[in-house]
Design a protein around this motif. Structure first.
Motif, PDB file in Angstrom:
ATOM      1  N   ARG A 178       0.836  -1.201   0.000  1.00  0.00           N
ATOM      2  CA  ARG A 178       0.000   0.000   0.000  1.00  0.00           C
ATOM      3  C   ARG A 178       0.874   1.255   0.000  1.00  0.00           C
ATOM      4  N   ALA A 179       1.935   1.251   0.792  1.00  0.00           N
ATOM      5  CA  ALA A 179       2.834   2.409   0.837  1.00  0.00           C
ATOM      6  C   ALA A 179       3.519   2.612  -0.511  1.00  0.00           C
ATOM      7  N   GLU A 180       3.883   1.532  -1.157  1.00  0.00           N
ATOM      8  CA  GLU A 180       4.543   1.636  -2.468  1.00  0.00           C
ATOM      9  C   GLU A 180       3.573   2.140  -3.527  1.00  0.00           C
ATOM     10  N   MET A 181       2.324   1.703  -3.466  1.00  0.00           N
ATOM     11  CA  MET A 181       1.333   2.143  -4.441  1.00  0.00           C
ATOM     12  C   MET A 181       1.026   3.629  -4.304  1.00  0.00           C
ATOM     13  N   ARG A 182       1.186   4.181  -3.115  1.00  0.00           N
ATOM     14  CA  ARG A 182       0.984   5.621  -2.932  1.00  0.00           C
ATOM     15  C   ARG A 182       2.076   6.425  -3.622  1.00  0.00           C
ATOM     16  N   ARG A 183       3.250   5.824  -3.796  1.00  0.00           N
ATOM     17  CA  ARG A 183       4.373   6.523  -4.425  1.00  0.00           C
ATOM     18  C   ARG A 183       4.379   6.410  -5.944  1.00  0.00           C
ATOM     19  N   VAL A 184       3.479   5.624  -6.499  1.00  0.00           N
ATOM     20  CA  VAL A 184       3.427   5.418  -7.946  1.00  0.00           C
ATOM     21  C   VAL A 184       2.938   6.694  -8.623  1.00  0.00           C
ATOM     22  N   SER A 185       3.565   7.028  -9.729  1.00  0.00           N
ATOM     23  CA  SER A 185       3.140   8.180 -10.519  1.00  0.00           C
ATOM     24  C   SER A 185       2.121   7.699 -11.544  1.00  0.00           C
ATOM     25  N   TRP A 186       0.854   7.951 -11.261  1.00  0.00           N
ATOM     26  CA  TRP A 186      -0.211   7.479 -12.121  1.00  0.00           C
ATOM     27  C   TRP A 186      -0.420   8.458 -13.269  1.00  0.00           C
ATOM     28  N   PRO A 187      -0.617   7.952 -14.500  1.00  0.00           N
ATOM     29  CA  PRO A 187      -0.839   8.850 -15.645  1.00  0.00           C
ATOM     30  C   PRO A 187      -2.232   9.472 -15.590  1.00  0.00           C
ATOM     31  N   GLY A 188      -2.337  10.612 -16.205  1.00  0.00           N
ATOM     32  CA  GLY A 188      -3.635  11.283 -16.285  1.00  0.00           C
ATOM     33  C   GLY A 188      -4.502  10.666 -17.370  1.00  0.00           C
ATOM     34  N   ALA A 189      -5.755  11.077 -17.421  1.00  0.00           N
ATOM     35  CA  ALA A 189      -6.706  10.516 -18.389  1.00  0.00           C
ATOM     36  C   ALA A 189      -6.279  10.829 -19.825  1.00  0.00           C
ATOM     37  N   LYS A 190      -5.758  12.028 -20.054  1.00  0.00           N
ATOM     38  CA  LYS A 190      -5.340  12.426 -21.406  1.00  0.00           C
ATOM     39  C   LYS A 190      -4.148  11.579 -21.876  1.00  0.00           C
ATOM     40  N   GLU A 191      -3.209  11.322 -20.971  1.00  0.00           N
ATOM     41  CA  GLU A 191      -2.041  10.509 -21.328  1.00  0.00           C
ATOM     42  C   GLU A 191      -2.454   9.069 -21.635  1.00  0.00           C
ATOM     43  N   VAL A 192      -3.378   8.523 -20.856  1.00  0.00           N
ATOM     44  CA  VAL A 192      -3.877   7.171 -21.119  1.00  0.00           C
ATOM     45  C   VAL A 192      -4.600   7.122 -22.466  1.00  0.00           C
ATOM     46  N   GLN A 193      -5.387   8.135 -22.748  1.00  0.00           N
ATOM     47  CA  GLN A 193      -6.100   8.190 -24.022  1.00  0.00           C
ATOM     48  C   GLN A 193      -5.121   8.243 -25.194  1.00  0.00           C
ATOM     49  N   ASN A 194      -4.092   9.071 -25.082  1.00  0.00           N
ATOM     50  CA  ASN A 194      -3.114   9.196 -26.167  1.00  0.00           C
ATOM     51  C   ASN A 194      -2.352   7.899 -26.398  1.00  0.00           C
ATOM     52  N   THR A 195      -1.897   7.254 -25.339  1.00  0.00           N
ATOM     53  CA  THR A 195      -1.146   6.008 -25.522  1.00  0.00           C
ATOM     54  C   THR A 195      -2.053   4.892 -26.040  1.00  0.00           C
ATOM     55  N   THR A 196      -3.332   4.900 -25.661  1.00  0.00           N
ATOM     56  CA  THR A 196      -4.264   3.901 -26.187  1.00  0.00           C
ATOM     57  C   THR A 196      -4.466   4.090 -27.686  1.00  0.00           C
ATOM     58  N   ILE A 197      -4.602   5.319 -28.117  1.00  0.00           N
ATOM     59  CA  ILE A 197      -4.774   5.602 -29.550  1.00  0.00           C
ATOM     60  C   ILE A 197      -3.526   5.187 -30.327  1.00  0.00           C
ATOM     61  N   ILE A 198      -2.360   5.515 -29.803  1.00  0.00           N
ATOM     62  CA  ILE A 198      -1.110   5.130 -30.469  1.00  0.00           C
ATOM     63  C   ILE A 198      -1.003   3.614 -30.565  1.00  0.00           C
ATOM     64  N   THR A 199      -1.372   2.906 -29.494  1.00  0.00           N
ATOM     65  CA  THR A 199      -1.311   1.443 -29.496  1.00  0.00           C
ATOM     66  C   THR A 199      -2.270   0.857 -30.524  1.00  0.00           C
ATOM     67  N   LEU A 200      -3.483   1.376 -30.584  1.00  0.00           N
ATOM     68  CA  LEU A 200      -4.455   0.871 -31.567  1.00  0.00           C
ATOM     69  C   LEU A 200      -3.995   1.115 -32.995  1.00  0.00           C
ATOM     70  N   ILE A 201      -3.427   2.283 -33.252  1.00  0.00           N
ATOM     71  CA  ILE A 201      -2.910   2.575 -34.593  1.00  0.00           C
ATOM     72  C   ILE A 201      -1.778   1.617 -34.956  1.00  0.00           C
TER      73      ILE A 201
END
Length: 104
Positions: A52-75
């Motif tokens: 749990r302590a380690e998961m708090r330190r994770v840098s989670w991507p924002g919604a826009k970054e997830v959307q962009n990488t998903t589009i790139i992956t699909l292409i």
């Protein structure tokens, strides 16, 4: 006798150019006091607390970054699917014509 071994390894290192390695030292691992002892429940709770302590330190991507990488992956997936389909069709055509040319 010890000096002969050392000088022999030094000679071998001069000839081969190898760097002498220090012998590996194996150390016994002592259980930490915060591990909750040796019981299963204590170790499990310690693991979950650390996770749990380690998961708090994770840098989670924002919604826009997830959307962009998903589009790139699909292409990329669509591109490689079409590319491999094209290569497969070309080889099927070549092999089919070779088979008819060779009388098979």
């Amino acid at each position: 006798m010890k000096d002969a071994t050392v000088s022999m390894s030094e000679e071998e290192n001069d000839v081969t150019g190898a760097v002498p390695q220090a012998p590996a030292v194996r150390r016994e691992r002592k259980p930490s006091k915060s591990s909750g002892g040796e019981n299963f429940v204590g170790r499990t709770t310690h693991f979950l607390r650390d996770t749990r302590a380690e998961m708090r330190r994770v840098s989670w991507p924002g919604a826009k970054e997830v959307q962009n990488t998903t589009i790139i992956t699909l292409i990329a997936v669509i591109f490689f699917a079409l590319y491999l389909f094209g290569i497969d069709r070309v080889w099927a055509y070549v092999i089919d014509h070779l088979r008819t040319f060779l009388g098979g």
